[in-house]
Scaffold this motif. Structure first.
Motif, PDB file in Angstrom:
ATOM      1  N   LEU A 119       0.704  -1.251   0.292  1.00 18.89           N
ATOM      2  CA  LEU A 119       0.070   0.094   0.090  1.00 18.89           C
ATOM      3  C   LEU A 119       0.311   1.291   0.221  1.00 18.89           C
ATOM      4  O   LEU A 119       0.769   2.191  -0.661  1.00 18.89           O
ATOM      5  CB  LEU A 119      -1.244   0.182   1.152  1.00 18.89           C
ATOM      6  CG  LEU A 119      -2.305  -1.354   0.919  1.00 18.89           C
ATOM      7  CD1 LEU A 119      -2.493  -0.903   2.523  1.00 18.89           C
ATOM      8  CD2 LEU A 119      -3.575  -0.879  -0.413  1.00 18.89           C
ATOM      9  N   THR A 124      -0.244   5.407  -0.797  1.00 18.45           N
ATOM     10  CA  THR A 124      -0.545   5.111   0.127  1.00 18.45           C
ATOM     11  C   THR A 124      -0.136   5.925   1.339  1.00 18.45           C
ATOM     12  O   THR A 124       0.762   4.962   1.417  1.00 18.45           O
ATOM     13  CB  THR A 124      -1.975   4.173   1.089  1.00 18.45           C
ATOM     14  OG1 THR A 124      -2.685   3.780  -0.842  1.00 18.45           O
ATOM     15  CG2 THR A 124      -2.918   4.162   1.467  1.00 18.45           C
ATOM     16  N   ALA A 129      -2.427   3.559   5.271  1.00 19.71           N
ATOM     17  CA  ALA A 129      -2.281   2.026   4.968  1.00 19.71           C
ATOM     18  C   ALA A 129      -2.145   1.121   6.362  1.00 19.71           C
ATOM     19  O   ALA A 129      -2.475  -0.011   5.492  1.00 19.71           O
ATOM     20  CB  ALA A 129      -0.985   1.842   4.167  1.00 19.71           C
ATOM     21  N   ILE A 185      -7.228   3.598  -4.056  1.00 22.03           N
ATOM     22  CA  ILE A 185      -6.668   3.562  -4.097  1.00 22.03           C
ATOM     23  C   ILE A 185      -6.371   1.900  -4.417  1.00 22.03           C
ATOM     24  O   ILE A 185      -5.491   0.930  -4.727  1.00 22.03           O
ATOM     25  CB  ILE A 185      -6.955   3.503  -2.092  1.00 22.03           C
ATOM     26  CG1 ILE A 185      -6.292   4.861  -1.715  1.00 22.03           C
ATOM     27  CG2 ILE A 185      -5.406   2.383  -1.837  1.00 22.03           C
ATOM     28  CD1 ILE A 185      -5.904   4.471  -0.342  1.00 22.03           C
ATOM     29  N   LEU A 206      -4.057  -1.025  -6.249  1.00 15.52           N
ATOM     30  CA  LEU A 206      -4.634  -2.451  -4.801  1.00 15.52           C
ATOM     31  C   LEU A 206      -4.178  -3.622  -6.416  1.00 15.52           C
ATOM     32  O   LEU A 206      -4.066  -4.995  -5.883  1.00 15.52           O
ATOM     33  CB  LEU A 206      -5.187  -2.134  -4.541  1.00 15.52           C
ATOM     34  CG  LEU A 206      -4.917  -3.811  -3.219  1.00 15.52           C
ATOM     35  CD1 LEU A 206      -2.923  -3.494  -2.875  1.00 15.52           C
ATOM     36  CD2 LEU A 206      -5.913  -3.178  -1.899  1.00 15.52           C
TER      37      LEU A 206
END
Length: 329
Positions: A119, A124, A129, A185, A206
């Protein structure tokens, strides 16, 4: 006489105003019709591009199946993780990316520190994170004593309310529900480069790095996201060198990969070439124009394909189909 001339002048003025109004109406109607024609043409081109990309995935699936059934092929014809040459069709061309699930981290078995590093590598902030990592671990783990956790209290306060599964994720999109997760994200976003007037470039998310079918120990070196390469411990200079090398020419076998990664540290032992039985095929299609060139419109679709052992009803199963997917430019 003067009265007659005034009447004639008024009539002429009325005719002129009426003509101007009719011309404005005609211009507005022509503009609307032209816009609708262009919109319809774009929709038709989009539909044609969709079926062109879908056909490219079908052809690639059969090509991979032929390769798997002929293990004695020369090395350059063996199935590997790489971008195929552009597939040419009468209606256009399509570029197909072959991405094994071994290029992604298994979200159900990944260690928390790997998720956290991943992350952070994706951009992030560390505090967020850390919170997302805790939420993912909570989501996939049984609740202590079968009760509620602090994350469950957060989910129950939302509208609509729900509770964490407290079991392994069945679909990777479940990550969109965990506390702290955002679409940017998860899916990635677009950002500007440092150069002025440079086009936007996609920053991965992600979803590009994790999967419910992903690997836990060894990851495909040709297609693993740079953020994942860093998360498993590969040094930044080795990540940059690897990405540059595979962009120029993908690795065809583990021997070539080991030779290239000499001196890259223990994390180099966590990389491999190729995958197992589950692959993502992502096709980006462009239509051919009347002058022989290619359209600027691109349409990308993807499929998650599992190649089955002999004896099953079908040599492969399509586990997921994505009508809209991120594609490379």
């Amino acid at each position: 006489m003067a009265t007659t001339e005034k009447r004639r002048g008024g009539a002429l003025l009325a005719v002129l105003w009426l003509s101007a109004a009719l011309a404005a109406i005609a211009f507005s109607l022509a503009t609307t019709v032209r816009g609708e024609v262009e919109r319809t043409s774009t929709t038709v081109d989009g539909t044609r591009s969709y079926y062109l990309a879908s056909g490219a995935i079908r052809r690639t699936t059969l090509r991979m199946l032929w390769r798997r059934n002929n293990p004695n092929l020369p090395p350059h014809l063996q199935p590997t993780s790489a971008t195929l040459d552009v597939l040419s069709f009468p209606a256009g061309e399509a570029r197909v990316e072959i991405i094994p699930e071994t290029s992604k981290l298994n979200i159900n078995q990944a260690r928390p520190e790997e998720i956290f590093r991943l992350l952070v590598n994706l951009g992030t902030p560390p505090e967020r994170a850390h919170r997302i990592t805790e939420a993912i671990v909570d989501w996939r783990s049984p609740a202590p004593g079968g009760g509620m956790t602090l994350f469950d209290e957060f989910y129950l306060a939302r509208r609509p309310s729900f509770r964490a599964r407290h079991a392994s994720l069945e679909e990777i999109e479940e990550l969109l529900l965990v506390e702290g997760m955002t679409p940017d994200i998860y899916y990635g976003t677009w950002r500007r480069t440092e150069a002025e007037d440079a086009p936007l470039v996609r920053q991965g998310g992600l979803a590009d790095c994790v999967s419910v079918f992903g690997a836990t120990d060894r990851f495909d070196a040709n297609t693993a996201h740079p953020a994942l390469l860093g998360a498993i411990g590969l040094p930044p200079d080795a990540v940059a060198a690897l990405v540059s090398r595979r962009r120029a020419m993908p690795f065809l076998n583990d021997a070539a990969l080991r030779e290239f990664l000499q001196g890259a540290g223990p994390a180099a032992g966590r990389l491999r070439v190729g995958g197992n039985s589950i692959w993502t095929l992502r096709a980006t299609a462009r239509l051919r124009l009347s002058d022989g060139g290619l359209s600027d419109m691109r349409r990308s679709v993807a499929a998650l394909v599992k190649f089955m052992p002999s004896g099953y009803d079908s040599p492969y199963h399509i586990l997921r189909w994505y009508d809209t997917a991120w594609g490379r430019n």
